[in-house]
Design a protein around this motif. Structure first.
Motif, PDB file in Angstrom:
ATOM      1  N   GLU A  48     -15.267  55.842  43.109  1.00  0.00           N
ATOM      2  CA  GLU A  48     -14.963  57.273  43.191  1.00  0.00           C
ATOM      3  C   GLU A  48     -16.241  58.092  43.113  1.00  0.00           C
ATOM      4  OE1 GLU A  48     -13.464  61.106  43.103  1.00  0.00           O
ATOM      5  OE2 GLU A  48     -12.350  59.296  43.639  1.00  0.00           O
ATOM      6  N   GLU A  49     -17.103  57.759  42.162  1.00  0.00           N
ATOM      7  CA  GLU A  49     -18.361  58.477  41.980  1.00  0.00           C
ATOM      8  C   GLU A  49     -19.240  58.372  43.230  1.00  0.00           C
ATOM      9  OE1 GLU A  49     -21.247  58.980  38.166  1.00  0.00           O
ATOM     10  OE2 GLU A  49     -21.022  56.944  38.911  1.00  0.00           O
ATOM     11  N   ALA A  50     -19.119  57.238  43.944  1.00  0.00           N
ATOM     12  CA  ALA A  50     -19.920  57.020  45.149  1.00  0.00           C
ATOM     13  C   ALA A  50     -19.306  57.657  46.392  1.00  0.00           C
ATOM     14  CB  ALA A  50     -20.106  55.519  45.381  1.00  0.00           C
ATOM     15  N   GLY A  51     -18.110  58.255  46.264  1.00  0.00           N
ATOM     16  CA  GLY A  51     -17.478  58.915  47.396  1.00  0.00           C
ATOM     17  C   GLY A  51     -16.516  58.059  48.184  1.00  0.00           C
ATOM     18  N   LEU A  52     -16.085  56.937  47.612  1.00  0.00           N
ATOM     19  CA  LEU A  52     -15.124  56.050  48.262  1.00  0.00           C
ATOM     20  C   LEU A  52     -13.751  56.205  47.620  1.00  0.00           C
ATOM     21  CD1 LEU A  52     -17.482  52.992  48.494  1.00  0.00           C
ATOM     22  CD2 LEU A  52     -16.258  53.915  50.478  1.00  0.00           C
ATOM     23  N   GLY A  53     -12.715  56.161  48.447  1.00  0.00           N
ATOM     24  CA  GLY A  53     -11.348  56.191  47.940  1.00  0.00           C
ATOM     25  C   GLY A  53     -10.829  54.779  47.773  1.00  0.00           C
ATOM     26  N   ALA A  54      -9.984  54.552  46.772  1.00  0.00           N
ATOM     27  CA  ALA A  54      -9.490  53.200  46.501  1.00  0.00           C
ATOM     28  C   ALA A  54      -8.070  53.240  45.970  1.00  0.00           C
ATOM     29  CB  ALA A  54     -10.403  52.490  45.495  1.00  0.00           C
TER      30      ALA A  54
ATOM     31  N   PRO B 131     -19.868  55.861  52.628  1.00  0.00           N
ATOM     32  CA  PRO B 131     -21.018  56.746  52.415  1.00  0.00           C
ATOM     33  C   PRO B 131     -22.199  56.037  51.757  1.00  0.00           C
ATOM     34  CG  PRO B 131     -19.354  57.144  50.749  1.00  0.00           C
ATOM     35  CD  PRO B 131     -18.761  56.155  51.714  1.00  0.00           C
ATOM     36  N   ILE B 132     -21.988  54.805  51.315  1.00  0.00           N
ATOM     37  CA  ILE B 132     -23.074  54.040  50.696  1.00  0.00           C
ATOM     38  C   ILE B 132     -23.202  52.694  51.404  1.00  0.00           C
ATOM     39  CG2 ILE B 132     -22.830  55.175  48.450  1.00  0.00           C
ATOM     40  CD1 ILE B 132     -21.337  52.701  47.444  1.00  0.00           C
ATOM     41  N   SER B 133     -24.324  52.035  51.193  1.00  0.00           N
ATOM     42  CA  SER B 133     -24.594  50.761  51.866  1.00  0.00           C
ATOM     43  C   SER B 133     -23.798  49.619  51.244  1.00  0.00           C
ATOM     44  CB  SER B 133     -26.088  50.439  51.785  1.00  0.00           C
ATOM     45  OG  SER B 133     -26.452  50.138  50.438  1.00  0.00           O
ATOM     46  N   ASP B 134     -23.732  48.517  51.978  1.00  0.00           N
ATOM     47  CA  ASP B 134     -23.073  47.318  51.453  1.00  0.00           C
ATOM     48  C   ASP B 134     -23.773  46.836  50.186  1.00  0.00           C
ATOM     49  OD1 ASP B 134     -21.484  47.544  53.670  1.00  0.00           O
ATOM     50  OD2 ASP B 134     -22.271  45.769  54.693  1.00  0.00           O
ATOM     51  N   GLU B 135     -25.082  46.970  50.164  1.00  0.00           N
ATOM     52  CA  GLU B 135     -25.850  46.546  48.992  1.00  0.00           C
ATOM     53  C   GLU B 135     -25.485  47.386  47.769  1.00  0.00           C
ATOM     54  OE1 GLU B 135     -27.460  44.978  52.539  1.00  0.00           O
ATOM     55  OE2 GLU B 135     -27.150  47.095  52.023  1.00  0.00           O
ATOM     56  N   GLN B 136     -25.259  48.668  47.975  1.00  0.00           N
ATOM     57  CA  GLN B 136     -24.880  49.536  46.863  1.00  0.00           C
ATOM     58  C   GLN B 136     -23.470  49.216  46.364  1.00  0.00           C
ATOM     59  OE1 GLN B 136     -26.023  53.121  49.163  1.00  0.00           O
ATOM     60  NE2 GLN B 136     -27.077  53.795  47.306  1.00  0.00           N
ATOM     61  N   ILE B 137     -22.589  48.838  47.281  1.00  0.00           N
ATOM     62  CA  ILE B 137     -21.248  48.418  46.872  1.00  0.00           C
ATOM     63  C   ILE B 137     -21.345  47.146  46.035  1.00  0.00           C
ATOM     64  CG2 ILE B 137     -18.996  47.594  47.681  1.00  0.00           C
ATOM     65  CD1 ILE B 137     -19.407  49.375  50.170  1.00  0.00           C
ATOM     66  N   GLN B 138     -22.166  46.211  46.481  1.00  0.00           N
ATOM     67  CA  GLN B 138     -22.357  44.977  45.716  1.00  0.00           C
ATOM     68  C   GLN B 138     -22.946  45.287  44.344  1.00  0.00           C
ATOM     69  OE1 GLN B 138     -24.400  41.762  47.751  1.00  0.00           O
ATOM     70  NE2 GLN B 138     -25.010  40.846  45.801  1.00  0.00           N
ATOM     71  N   GLU B 139     -23.843  46.258  44.270  1.00  0.00           N
ATOM     72  CA  GLU B 139     -24.430  46.646  42.987  1.00  0.00           C
ATOM     73  C   GLU B 139     -23.364  47.152  42.023  1.00  0.00           C
ATOM     74  OE1 GLU B 139     -27.523  49.458  43.708  1.00  0.00           O
ATOM     75  OE2 GLU B 139     -28.824  48.000  44.722  1.00  0.00           O
ATOM     76  N   ILE B 140     -22.370  47.867  42.540  1.00  0.00           N
ATOM     77  CA  ILE B 140     -21.271  48.354  41.700  1.00  0.00           C
ATOM     78  C   ILE B 140     -20.507  47.174  41.105  1.00  0.00           C
ATOM     79  CG2 ILE B 140     -18.989  49.463  41.810  1.00  0.00           C
ATOM     80  CD1 ILE B 140     -20.235  51.525  43.720  1.00  0.00           C
TER      81      ILE B 140
END
Length: 201
Positions: free
Chosen positions: A140-146, A23-32
């Motif tokens: 989790e906050e970004a809507g991804l399961g892990a 639900p978020i971009s690769d750039e946002q994942i990298q930001e996390i």
């Protein structure tokens, strides 16, 4: 404590039913990942944690290649079916964060502060755990399961060789994540807080 952080921490689960959507971009994942590295504390400000973010084909290379091949070589063929299904479920995700601790940093601190030498490996694991929880909660906050996996040490050498990583980096865990297909319906059973906490005033 913000309500969003409390909610994310409370709703965080080990999510195994994931897909290759985000639900978020690769750039946002990298930001996390970068946010965790810049803001999670460490003993003696050691900053010993090292993170590797694998997305797309690099993620699949880890699970369908390194992990699958390593386990196929040690699990009897007649028993490999469930193992293969589990690894395929991880490969079906969107990405993986590899968590390492840099032993060169730990050893340097052991030499510099000999009185605490035995504690530095333990404190490094504490630091790694804090990075894991931070990233897990932010995903989790970004809507991804892990979910957090531990196929180390059997994959360590090949992981470091494949991605050209420092031999002093010690792999502690692998966090696979992706779009949520199905989240666990029930929360894990928790022991009463009164049995685990003392309060003095």
């Amino acid at each position: 404590m913000s309500n969003s952080f409390k909610h994310a921490l409370q709703s965080r689960r080990s999510v195994y039913a994931i897909n290759d959507k985000s639900p978020i971009s690769d750039e946002q994942i990298q930001e996390i990942v970068d946010f965790a590295l810049m803001n999670v504390p460490s003993a003696f400000n050691s900053q010993s944690t090292r993170l590797v973010l694998l997305l797309g084909e690099q993620h699949k290379k880890l699970w369908n290649g390194i992990v699958m091949d390593t386990l196929r070589a040690i699990v009897p063929a007649e028993n490999f079916g469930p193992t293969e299904a589990k690894i395929n479920s991880f490969a079906a995700g969107y990405g993986t964060v590899l968590f390492f601790e840099d032993n060169a940093v730990v050893e340097g601190l052991q030499s510099k502060f000999a009185a605490y030498a035995d504690n530095f490996p333990l404190w490094a694991r504490d630091t790694s755990a804090m990075h894991q929880l931070t990233i897990w909660t932010l995903l989790e906050e970004a809507g991804l399961g892990a979910s957090l996996q531990h196929y180390n040490p059997i994959i360590d050498d090949q992981v470091k060789e494949t991605w050209g990583l420092d031999k002093k980096w010690h792999l502690t865990s692998q966090m696979v994540f992706g779009g949520i297909v199905q989240k666990p319906e029930t929360a894990p059973e928790k022991q009463p807080v009164e049995d685990r906490r003392k309060f003095f005033k």
